[in-house]
Structures are given as structure tokens and as C-alpha cells.
Design a protein around this motif. Structure first.
Motif, short mmCIF file in Angstrom:
data_model
loop_
_atom_site.label_atom_id
_atom_site.label_comp_id
_atom_site.label_asym_id
_atom_site.label_seq_id
_atom_site.Cartn_x
_atom_site.Cartn_y
_atom_site.Cartn_z
N MET A 18 -109.06 -25.41 -89.30
CA MET A 18 -110.23 -25.65 -90.12
C MET A 18 -111.20 -24.49 -90.00
N VAL A 19 -111.99 -24.32 -91.03
CA VAL A 19 -112.90 -23.19 -91.05
C VAL A 19 -114.33 -23.68 -90.91
N PHE A 20 -115.26 -22.81 -91.31
CA PHE A 20 -116.66 -22.99 -90.93
C PHE A 20 -117.22 -24.35 -91.32
N LEU A 21 -117.10 -24.73 -92.58
CA LEU A 21 -117.68 -25.99 -93.04
C LEU A 21 -117.04 -27.17 -92.32
N ASP A 22 -115.72 -27.13 -92.14
CA ASP A 22 -115.05 -28.24 -91.50
C ASP A 22 -115.39 -28.34 -90.02
N VAL A 23 -115.52 -27.20 -89.36
CA VAL A 23 -115.96 -27.21 -87.96
C VAL A 23 -117.36 -27.79 -87.86
N LEU A 24 -118.22 -27.42 -88.80
CA LEU A 24 -119.58 -27.95 -88.81
C LEU A 24 -119.57 -29.46 -89.02
N VAL A 25 -118.69 -29.93 -89.91
CA VAL A 25 -118.63 -31.36 -90.20
C VAL A 25 -118.10 -32.14 -89.00
N ASN A 26 -117.02 -31.64 -88.40
CA ASN A 26 -116.36 -32.40 -87.34
C ASN A 26 -117.04 -32.29 -85.99
N TYR A 27 -117.82 -31.27 -85.77
CA TYR A 27 -118.46 -31.10 -84.48
C TYR A 27 -119.99 -31.10 -84.59
N GLY A 28 -120.51 -30.28 -85.48
CA GLY A 28 -121.96 -30.21 -85.59
C GLY A 28 -122.58 -31.47 -86.15
N CYS A 29 -121.92 -32.08 -87.16
CA CYS A 29 -122.48 -33.26 -87.83
C CYS A 29 -121.74 -34.53 -87.43
N ARG A 30 -120.94 -34.47 -86.40
CA ARG A 30 -120.13 -35.62 -86.01
C ARG A 30 -120.99 -36.84 -85.69
N ARG A 31 -122.07 -36.59 -84.98
CA ARG A 31 -122.95 -37.70 -84.56
C ARG A 31 -123.55 -38.43 -85.74
N TRP A 32 -123.92 -37.67 -86.77
CA TRP A 32 -124.56 -38.29 -87.94
C TRP A 32 -123.55 -38.88 -88.91
N LEU A 33 -122.35 -38.34 -88.90
CA LEU A 33 -121.32 -38.86 -89.81
C LEU A 33 -120.63 -40.10 -89.26
N HIS A 34 -120.73 -40.32 -87.95
CA HIS A 34 -120.06 -41.48 -87.34
C HIS A 34 -120.82 -42.76 -87.69
N LYS A 35 -120.23 -43.58 -88.55
CA LYS A 35 -120.91 -44.79 -89.03
C LYS A 35 -120.23 -46.08 -88.59
N GLU A 36 -119.03 -46.00 -88.05
CA GLU A 36 -118.35 -47.23 -87.64
C GLU A 36 -117.32 -46.92 -86.58
N ASP A 37 -116.97 -47.93 -85.81
CA ASP A 37 -115.90 -47.84 -84.81
C ASP A 37 -114.78 -48.78 -85.26
N TYR A 38 -114.01 -48.31 -86.21
CA TYR A 38 -112.97 -49.16 -86.78
C TYR A 38 -111.77 -49.21 -85.85
N SER A 39 -111.25 -50.41 -85.65
CA SER A 39 -110.10 -50.57 -84.76
C SER A 39 -109.03 -51.39 -85.47
N PHE A 40 -107.78 -50.99 -85.28
CA PHE A 40 -106.65 -51.72 -85.82
C PHE A 40 -106.07 -52.69 -84.81
#
Length: 601
Positions: free
Chosen positions: A1-23
Motif C-alpha cells: 500500500m502507498v501513502f494514502l492507504d498507509v495514512l488510512v490504515n495507521y494514521g486514521c485507524r483510530r477514527w475509522l474504527h467504528k465497530e468490533d464485528y465478530s463472527f
């Protein structure tokens, strides 16, 4: 992954995490689906990590094939097309090195705009070194990916493939953009608008391998945006040779002017004047036609970019649906396995409650050799397919059998409701079961009506030997070492005492008779549906006769049992009853346990 994806998955991870879905929930169905962001993946970032780990494994063949493709396309494209000019460029670099400053200036001024040597006259070898490094980069990337897939030590780092792969493509696009901007002499051979053809056939050709690699949609979107910016915006607009887009318009105008200025042959003019053919297209139509012809490769390239994006989104949606389906199937399979294991445990517990430990272990061992099946009726508990009686029949020596029977039970049953009778029997036998559970030498064989049968000293029931240390202050007052016959007598004594504490449904005090005999018996499992562990032999019959010919509220034992429990160190006191007529046995000498436990034999 490149810059935007790294930013999404690491930099914005805390704000993007909205649920703890479990199967792993109790109720999982095919309609259960986690929520997602457009292009950004699942709202549960832990689930997104699991998806990337799944995707990198599921896309193994496509990723490896993509690397092989990009290596071949690069080696046979940009690398191969530049290599024939290597000697010439090195010669020009060597020549430039021996020129004076004035000559160097003249040498550079005579170069065409956009030509590599006009701006980097001493860097030809460096450029070729970078071209080789790019090829080595893709080869090492393939080797690294193969190692991550083959070696277990890198198993937890496999998702890094989605960082390494697009980073390599980004580096290539930057390097190819620099070469493309200073290669006017390479694409001018196709005409003023030949840079479009050179871009498609040479510099953009290795990027065709992106069709085969299942990268996440966000990553593919980033790569396509960078491709458009580098090759269709920055390089054409900022090219040292001038605005490349203007060259398309100039070329079209020149073609129209040339066609207009040229005179038509006489035979064409004569044909038009004679009305045999219509006049040629006017200048405007000719201009549009030439613009379409020249810009068609650019339109094709843009269509390919859009197709790559659309395909990547479709593939990403399909992969996520497959991932969700796999998680649901895994959860349902896990639940099913837990149900099977729970049923197996219930079966084993039931077997242990019905049979002695050694017999139960034999049955369970035979059961584990067969496939685990869920009982539909719940009645056979998986035992119906076994030949039980033949496999567990066993002879036992010096086993003490005890029977108890309730005095006046038949008369009482005729005067009270059956439900009251059942409740009374349940309360009495539960107390007897508790007494049996206190001594591992004892085994409850069965209950028949109001009769309770106990065996003491069965092989496979006791834990270590025929002696057991029992701490039961309510029955014997201190810890003593007991033989099986003594354990049976102690149980009978306690059972007599427990019975006297109960009142029967007809308001009469409960009294029982107890009979004990010691001898050899044979044990076996009878039947396959509701199988029973039974004891056979004359010892069982004699013990039953000891009970039936006994005295209410007293325990009667045979002479064989008396010989085992009497002695100077015995805590029991016995009254010799003498010879008693026993049905089918004649006269047998019997003994009765004394109520106050005082006196001697």
C-alpha cells in the motif's frame, strides 16, 4: 500500500474504527454482514486486517504472475528499447568529457529540446544503472514475495506484500516519468504526436501487469491517479520540448493545411465537375477527423485506466464477499464442532454414570474408533452400533452384593397416588446414591421398583485395592481401613438409618430390609437400546434371598459375608439368627446386625 492507504490504515485507524464485528457469535447467518466504508474497507479495522491477511493468501497466484509479467514487460519494453543506444550514449558522454567549456556549450545548444543529452550530458551511465536497478528491484520483489509465501517465519508479515508491490510500481512510474520527459528524440520518430504512442507501447506497458494483481481498490485508485498525474498531466505540460498537448493541435492544423494547399489532380476535378463524385469534405470535417485519429490512443489509454479501476472495485467487492462467506462458514463449522464435542462429552458422562470406569473406558474407546454422529432421537447415545455384552462380560471374585427393600411398599402403593410414590422413592434413592458416592468400592447396580441393589468389590470399580480409607464420622466415627464386604455392610447400616428418618406417603415410618451375600459374579452389558450393566450368578440370587427372608429394619448377612466382617477388630455386633429356610437354597445360617452395636458376636 502507498501513502494514502498507509495514512488510512495507521494514521486514521483510530477514527475509522467504528465497530468490533465478530463472527463468533452464537447466532451467525448468511445475512449477517459487517458494515463497510466506500474504498476504505470494513469499519471494524481488526476485521480489515483479517481481510488483508485472507486476501494476500487468496491472491498468491495472481500476485506472483503479476510480478513475472511486469518483469517481462519491463525487460522487453523500456529496458530493451534503451539498451541499443547504450554504446552511442557512452560515446557522447566520453566525447563531452574531453571538450572545452565553449565546445560543451555549443554541444548542448545543438541538441534538440527534450533530448536527454541536452540536460544530462554526463549521466548516461547513471541512467542505465538506474534502469538496471529497476529491473533488479522487480526481480528482488518477486523473490521476497516467494519467500513470504514459502517460509513460515514470514507468515505474519505477508500483508506487507500490499505495501511492497505498489511502492515498486510508484518508484517505476517516477523513474519512467523522468525518462519520458527527456526522450523527445525517441518519440518524435512517430511524428509530433508520437509521444502518445511511445507512452502506450514503451513506458506504460509494464503497468499492464496491474490487471493480474489483486490489490485492494484503494491502492489501485492511488496508482491510477499517480499514473494520470505523471504521464498525462505533469510530463506533457512541463515537458522541456514544450506542451505536448499543443503538439496534437499543431499537427492536426498542419495536416489540414497540407491537404487544403495541395491541388487536386485533373481527373478528380473533372469527375467532380461532371457530377460523378461529390466534393471532398470541407476543412472543418477534415480537422475533426484528424483530431479523432490522433487522440484515439489517448482515449484508449484513458479507457484502460478506467477499466483497471472498475475491475479492481469489482474484484475487491467479490473478494470481500468471499471473505465474509468464509468467516461465516468457519463460524458455523466451529459451532457445529462444539455441538458435536458437547454431545460427545454428554455421551461419555452418561456412559460413566451407567457403567463402571473400566467398562465405560472400554465403550468410549470403541466409540472413538467410529465416526462421531449426532443422535437424531437422543435415545441410543451413540451406543446402538456396539456389541456391548460380548465385549465387556467379566468374572469377579469375592464380590459382596446388597439388596434393600421397603417394608409395606406394595400396600402403601395401593392407597396413595402414583406421583406421591414416585416422589418418595426419588427422595429415598437420592440419599442412597449419596451414600454410594462416598465410597469408591461401591457401585449402584440398579433399582427395580422399591428394591435397591449395590455391589462392593467389583474389579474395574475400585480405584487401587480392595481396601479403602473412608472418613465418615456419621457412620463409623473415625477413619478405618475397609474391605469390600465391610464397605457394603457400612452402606447397609447407613441406609437403614436414612430410611428411618423418612415418612412414607401413607404417614407410616419408612422401614427397609437389607440382605448381603459375598461370592463370585459375572458382569455384562445387556442390550443396545438403553443398555444395562447387570450382574449374574448365584451370589446375586442368594443376596436377594437374604433380603426377602430378612427382618424389617434389620440387615441380614450370609455366613460367607459374616466370615469377612467379623473379628476382634470389627466394629459391628451381630446376632446369630441360626438357620433360615431360603427358597431354592434350603437352610442357610444367617446373621443380623445388632441395632445398638454393643456386645460381642
Amino acid at each position: 500500500m502507498v501513502f494514502l492507504d498507509v495514512l488510512v490504515n495507521y494514521g486514521c485507524r483510530r477514527w475509522l474504527h467504528k465497530e468490533d464485528y465478530s463472527f463468533d457469535e452464537d447466532e451467525v447467518s448468511s445475512s449477517s454482514k459487517p458494515s463497510q466504508y466506500p474504498l476504505l474497507g470494513f469499519k471494524g479495522r481488526h476485521l480489515e486486517d483479517d481481510y488483508l491477511e485472507y486476501l494476500v493468501v487468496a491472491s498468491r497466484a495472481r500476485i506472483i504472475f503479476g510480478y513475472v509479467t511486469v518483469i517481462l514487460l519491463y525487460a522487453l519494453g523500456p529496458f530493451a528499447l534503451w539498451w541499443p543506444y547504450y554504446d552511442e550514449l557512452l560515446w557522447k558522454e566520453e566525447l563531452y568529457g574531453i571538450l572545452s567549456d565553449e565546445q560543451k556549450e555549443d554541444f548542448r545548444e545543438n541538441r534538440d529540446e527534450g533530448e536527454w543529452f541536452k540536460y544530462f550530458p554526463t549521466s548516461a551511465s547513471i541512467a542505465y544503472a538506474f534502469m538496471c536497478l529497476v529491473l533488479v528491484m522487480f526481480i528482488l520483489g518477486l523473490v521476497a514475495v516467494m519467500c513470504m509465501y514459502q517460509m513460515k517465519r514470514f507468515e505474519k508479515y505477508r500483508s506487507w506484500i500490499f505495501y511492497i508491490t505498489p511502492a515498486m510500481y510508484l518508484l517505476y512510474m517516477v523513474f519512467a516519468g523522468v525518462l519520458f520527459a527527456h526522450d523527445s528524440d525517441g518519440y518524435n520518430i512517430f511524428g509530433p504526436a508520437g509521444w502518445v504512442i511511445a507512452l502506450i507501447l514503451q513506458y506504460a506497458s509494464p503497468l499492464a501487469s496491474l490487471f493480474f494483481i489483486s490489490l485492494p481498490a484503494l491502492v489501485m485508485f492511488e496508482l491510477m491517479v499517480v499514473f494520470v498525474l505523471v504521464f498525462l498531466v505533469i510530463v506533457p505540460l512541463c515537458n522541456p520540448d514544450g506542451n505536448l498537448w499543443n503538439l496534437i493541435g499543431e499537427t492536426t492544423t498542419q495536416i489540414v493545411a497540407d491537404n487544403t494547399a495541395s491541388e487536386m489532380p485533373a481527373y478528380v476535378s473533372e469527375a467532380i465537375e461532371a457530377g460523378l463524385v461529390s466534393p471532398p469534405p470541407d476543412e472543418e470535417n477534415l480537422n475533426l477527423r484528424n483530431i479523432f485519429r490522433i487522440t484515439a490512443p489517448i482515449v484508449l489509454l484513458c479507457i484502460l485506466v478506467v477499466c483497471v479501476l472498475v475491475v479492481s472495485v469489482i474484484v475487491d467487492i467479490t473478494n470481500r464477499q468471499s471473505f465474509i462467506s468464509k468467516k461465516i462458514i468457519d463460524a458455523l463449522t466451529k459451532q457445529r464442532e462444539q455441538q458435536l464435542l458437547q454431545q460427545k462429552e454428554d455421551q461419555e458422562n452418561l456412559i460413566h454414570s451407567i457403567f463402571p470406569p473400566m467398562v465405560a473406558k472400554n465403550l468410549i474407546r470403541r466409540q472413538t474408533q467410529q465416526p462421531l454422529k449426532v443422535s437424531q432421537s437422543g435415545r441410543d447415545f451413540g451406543l446402538g452400533h456396539m456389541s456391548l455384552g460380548r465385549s465387556v462380560a467379566q468374572m469377579h471374585h469375592e464380590v459382596t452384593i446388597l439388596f434393600t427393600d421397603i417394608v409395606g411398599f406394595t400396600a402403601m402403593s395401593q392407597t396413595v397416588a402414583p406421583q406421591q410414590v414416585m416422589e418418595f422413592l426419588h427422595e429415598l434413592f437420592v440419599r442412597f446414591d449419596d451414600l454410594v458416592g462416598r465410597d469408591s468400592l461401591l457401585w449402584k447396580v440398579e433399582t427395580i421398583g422399591d428394591a435397591f441393589m449395590v455391589a462392593s468389590g467389583l474389579e474395574g470399580v475400585r480405584t487401587k485395592s480392595r481396601e479403602l480409607v473412608i472418613s465418615d464420622t456419621s457412620s463409623i466415627g473415625s477413619s478405618v481401613c475397609l474391605c469390600p464386604a465391610t464397605a457394603a455392610v457400612l452402606f447397609g447400616k447407613s441406609a437403614l438409618a436414612e430410611a428411618r428418618t423418612l415418612t412414607m406417603p401413607n404417614s407410616m415410618q419408612c422401614q427397609i430390609r437389607a440382605g448381603v451375600h459375598t461370592g463370585d459374579v459375572c458382569s455384562g452389558v445387556v442390550g443396545t437400546r438403553m443398555p444395562r450393566y447387570c450382574l449374574f450368578g448365584d451370589t446375586v440370587n442368594t443376596a436377594s434371598r437374604m433380603e426377602s427372608s430378612g427382618v424389617p429394619g434389620r440387615m441380614q448377612i450370609s455366613e460367607a459375608t459374616h466370615a469377612l466382617v467379623c473379628g476382634d477388630d470389627s466394629d459391628f455386633c451381630w446376632d446369630e439368627r441360626g438357620y433360615v429356610e431360603v427358597k431354592g437354597k434350603g437352610k442357610l445360617k444367617t446373621y443380623l446386625l445388632r441395632d445398638d452395636d454393643s456386645g460381642t458376636d
